[in-house]
Design a protein around this motif. Structure first.
Motif, mmCIF file in Angstrom:
data_model
loop_
_atom_site.group_PDB
_atom_site.id
_atom_site.type_symbol
_atom_site.label_atom_id
_atom_site.label_comp_id
_atom_site.label_asym_id
_atom_site.label_seq_id
_atom_site.Cartn_x
_atom_site.Cartn_y
_atom_site.Cartn_z
ATOM 1 N N PHE A 150 -2.521 -1.410 11.075
ATOM 2 C CA PHE A 150 -2.714 -1.470 9.489
ATOM 3 C C PHE A 150 -4.065 -1.548 9.144
ATOM 4 O O PHE A 150 -4.663 -2.489 9.715
ATOM 5 C CB PHE A 150 -1.783 -2.560 8.630
ATOM 6 N N ALA A 158 -0.334 2.436 7.062
ATOM 7 C CA ALA A 158 0.351 2.127 8.478
ATOM 8 C C ALA A 158 0.560 3.043 9.580
ATOM 9 O O ALA A 158 0.946 4.255 9.049
ATOM 10 C CB ALA A 158 1.745 1.517 8.009
ATOM 11 N N ASP A 165 -0.521 -2.346 -1.826
ATOM 12 C CA ASP A 165 -0.118 -3.833 -1.388
ATOM 13 C C ASP A 165 -0.511 -4.505 -2.621
ATOM 14 O O ASP A 165 -1.701 -4.355 -3.152
ATOM 15 C CB ASP A 165 -1.123 -4.230 -0.121
ATOM 16 N N THR A 225 4.795 -4.773 -1.301
ATOM 17 C CA THR A 225 4.292 -3.483 -1.049
ATOM 18 C C THR A 225 5.099 -2.427 -1.795
ATOM 19 O O THR A 225 6.146 -2.827 -1.980
ATOM 20 C CB THR A 225 4.094 -3.426 0.442
ATOM 21 N N ILE A 277 7.878 -1.919 3.604
ATOM 22 C CA ILE A 277 7.349 -1.832 5.157
ATOM 23 C C ILE A 277 8.375 -2.600 5.800
ATOM 24 O O ILE A 277 8.603 -3.802 5.397
ATOM 25 C CB ILE A 277 6.089 -2.176 5.400
ATOM 26 N N SER A 328 0.092 -9.200 10.538
ATOM 27 C CA SER A 328 0.174 -7.813 10.014
ATOM 28 C C SER A 328 1.154 -7.745 8.690
ATOM 29 O O SER A 328 0.902 -7.362 7.608
ATOM 30 C CB SER A 328 0.913 -6.791 10.857
ATOM 31 N N ALA A 359 1.716 -6.072 4.872
ATOM 32 C CA ALA A 359 2.716 -5.291 4.880
ATOM 33 C C ALA A 359 4.403 -5.677 4.462
ATOM 34 O O ALA A 359 5.259 -4.895 4.472
ATOM 35 C CB ALA A 359 3.132 -4.708 6.588
#
Length: 217
Positions: free
Chosen positions: A110, A144, A156, A186, A190, A197, A201
């Protein structure tokens, strides 16, 4: 006998003359100044309306390079702009079935940039000094990348609240420590990722640890 009395009279007259001569000088002498016991306030700290700070802790913990630009237009109230760039990835994970056959979960990376805009209330005077607290809004534009090279671009979003303390050493060097929490999500969604991460995400509440070092103007 008469001569002795004359000598004594002369000595007595001389003593009276000395007293008469010195007494006016003592009476006219200026008195010693009184001791000054008044307690005076220290001079006010100089105004520091702009602070540029680096946040070293996220760089070594969650793969985030960021800085703060703190503008204090009026006493106690500040606007904080915090641009950032982040890069992080997950580690390969193998899942084994009942027969012991492994399956690798694809590695993800990411990367992207964003910014945070916040407000802080400082208890100190003439700049970003003392205890502070306030909310902020977060937005980032990230990509990503899957292990097979496919890419997903997403946005995000987040809201945060922090509390901490800031010192201005020698009215020039800004040092602050604090903490808080943020809620992130997000668009689009995701799949669940490993830490750190998941901060960039996945949807959820995450802790924040603040540490900054900078210069004030």
């Amino acid at each position: 006998m008469r001569r002795l009395r004359s000598v004594r009279a002369i000595h007595a007259l001389a003593g009276m003359a000395a007293v008469a001569t010195t007494t006016p000088c003592i009476a006219n002498a200026e008195p010693a100044p009184a001791v000054d016991v008044a307690i005076r306030d220290d001079a006010p700290s100089p105004w520091r309306r702009l602070s540029i700070e680096w946040n070293p802790l996220p760089l070594f913990t969650i793969g985030k390079l960021s800085a703060n630009v703190v503008v204090t237009p009026v006493n106690h109230h500040a606007i904080v702009l915090s641009p950032f760039y982040t890069w992080t990835s997950t580690e390969p994970v193998y899942i084994f079935d009942d027969e012991g056959n492994p399956t690798q979960v694809p590695k993800q990376s990411f990367k992207g940039f964003g910014t945070e805009l916040g407000y802080r209330y400082y208890t100190g005077d003439h700049g970003p000094r003392g205890l502070f607290l306030g909310p902020s809004l977060i937005v980032g534009w990230l990509t990503a990348t899957a292990q097979n090279g496919s890419k997903t671009h997403y946005t995000d979003y987040g809201i945060a609240a922090d509390i901490g303390y800031q010192l201005l050493l020698d009215d020039c060097v800004a040092v602050s420590l604090g903490g808080g929490a943020e809620y992130m999500w997000t668009d689009p969604s995701i799949p669940a990722q490993q830490f750190p991460s998941r901060i960039y995400a996945n949807r959820g509440v995450f802790p924040r640890v603040l540490a900054s070092l900078g210069w004030t103007f």
